[in-house]
Design a protein around this motif. Structure first.
Motif: not given
Length: 459
Positions: A384-387, A410-411, A416-417, A434-435
């Motif tokens: 979720g939030g990963v574009g 906006t992950y 993610l981890r 890294y964002r």
């Protein structure tokens, strides 16, 4: 068996190895396995695993050797693809195969040399692992394969080989087999730890060894990590027993290469360039000193060429051919007549010395292990939030490169981890996240993974 800092170290003689391999061969036959069948092995490094690999190969049964660190979903996919006749995925099952605990006895017959190569899985830029399959060779082909490795490295019964890389990689298997099956001994380190390797060298005085450059970096590193207090570890490491130390698997920094050449006996430090699919070159220390940066000239029986795009092709003997398991399309793309490519690019000078201008553009080599960005990206894309997300390698003093990801969106990094832990083996998981506002792209819109580290100021 001894242990250093919790890492087990074994010395295996030719006689002990032969007895274990015969028990494996008998067990396989009584279970109904025949030449060309596959036995899948997903267990940690040990004498029993080495015996299972070599006992299978000398019976014409092809071991499919997986990294035991794969998560269940990764392993299940490879098991389904390999279609093995037998799956060995725990120490108990391995003991039953190698130690004769299943009641099958120890009377198995063995060929004098391997009749096949293990099937290892290697990923591609699509991220989908593919098996490298060579089938079962006839006696002449198998003898030629065995003699080829011995001729390059001059293995003999007088050798003791240090094996400190995992046995799910091809090079440690080749070096172990080359010495053990000629009457020599193997010093097997359960997993690479600098202190255990130094202790094994001190106690067993090996004559032959294989390491990836990140191993050498750690063996010669300062003792600031606590392994040897304030003492310089490299100064405490005595490699004077080696007649041969071969390295490959990732680029070796010139300063490290010179330090290793200076520390080992004269003429001992050789490099080779190869892949799971096959071997390309060998390079002596004198050749490298005269031509810094080269990975050597074509191995005997091979011919190297570079096409107009810089892609390296290697013409090989018939016995060294391979195909990608049940994938005719990828097999056809890899071969041009009797020459194959793995997609690396380079140049060959007028004297036949090969220089690599880059590994496959997207490949991350961390600790000598290949990590393919597409596989990491596919595992994390649905979080979720990963574009958008791109995996890339960043320089690392210890591992050569470390796996990183750049993410647009906006992950939630915790999510993610968590997804990485669930879906990826530890060595594939991003060490840094890294964002980023947008990913660098080519004029045709393809993501330029190789430019991300520079854009983030990491190189």
């Amino acid at each position: 068996m001894a242990a250093v800092d919790g890492v087990r170290v074994w010395r295996i003689t030719a006689a002990d190895g032969e007895a274990m391999q015969r028990r494996v061969a008998a067990s396989l036959r009584r279970r109904g396995l025949r030449a060309g069948d596959r036995v899948l092995l997903s267990v940690g490094t040990s004498p029993a695993l080495l015996a299972a690999i070599l006992g299978s190969l000398r019976s014409g049964v092809v071991p499919v050797v997986l990294n035991p660190a794969l998560v269940p979903a990764e392993r299940a996919a490879l098991v389904a693809d390999a279609d093995p006749a037998l799956v060995v995925d725990g120490d108990g099952a391995l003991a039953a195969l190698a130690d004769g605990d299943d009641g099958y006895g120890d009377g198995g017959e063995l060929a004098p040399f391997p009749l096949a190569r293990p099937m290892h899985y290697t990923s591609g830029t699509t991220g989908r692992p593919k098996g490298v399959w060579s089938g079962v060779l006839d006696e002449a082909g198998a003898q030629a394969m065995f003699d080829d490795e011995g001729a390059v490295w001059s293995f003999s019964a007088a050798d003791t080989v240090l094996v400190c890389s995992p046995l799910h990689h091809s090079a440690p298997i080749r070096f172990a087999a080359g010495v053990l099956l000629r009457g020599g001994a193997v010093v097997l380190v359960e997993r690479f730890e600098p202190g255990a390797v130094r202790a094994a060298v001190e106690e067993h005085r090996p004559t032959v060894g294989f390491m990836v450059p990140s191993h050498l970096q750690r063996v010669f590193a300062d003792g600031a990590d606590g392994e040897r207090g304030a003492e310089r570890a490299g100064d405490a490491f005595d490699p004077s027993s080696f007649r041969l130390l071969a390295h490959a698997g990732e680029p070796c920094a010139p300063a490290l290469k010179r330090r290793v050449i200076d520390a080992f006996p004269a003429g001992a430090v050789w490099e080779f360039y190869g892949s799971t699919e096959g071997q390309f070159t060998v390079c002596s220390p004198d050749e490298w000193i005269a031509r810094p940066g080269t990975v050597g000239r074509a191995r005997p029986g091979r011919v190297l060429t570079v096409d107009d795009g810089g892609q390296i092709w290697c013409r090989v003997p018939e016995w060294a051919r391979f195909e990608y398991w049940r994938d005719a399309e990828k097999t056809a793309a890899a071969w041009r007549g009797d020459a194959f490519t793995v997609g690396d690019v380079g140049r060959i000078d007028d004297d036949g010395f090969l220089y690599l201008d880059g590994r496959r553009d997207d490949l991350i080599i961390s600790g000598g292990v290949n990590v393919y960005p597409a596989e990491v990206e596919a595992a994390l894309a649905g979080v979720g939030g990963v574009g958008e997300l791109a995996a890339f390698g960043a320089p690392d003093d210890r591992w050569g490169q470390r796996v990183c990801v750049a993410v647009v969106g906006t992950y939630d990094e915790v999510a993610l981890r968590a997804a990485a832990r669930e879906r990826l083996a530890p060595y594939k998981r991003p060490k840094d996240v890294y964002r980023i506002d947008e990913l660098p792209r080519t004029g045709t819109g393809k993501v330029r993974r190789s430019a991300i580290a520079a854009a983030l100021g990491l190189v």
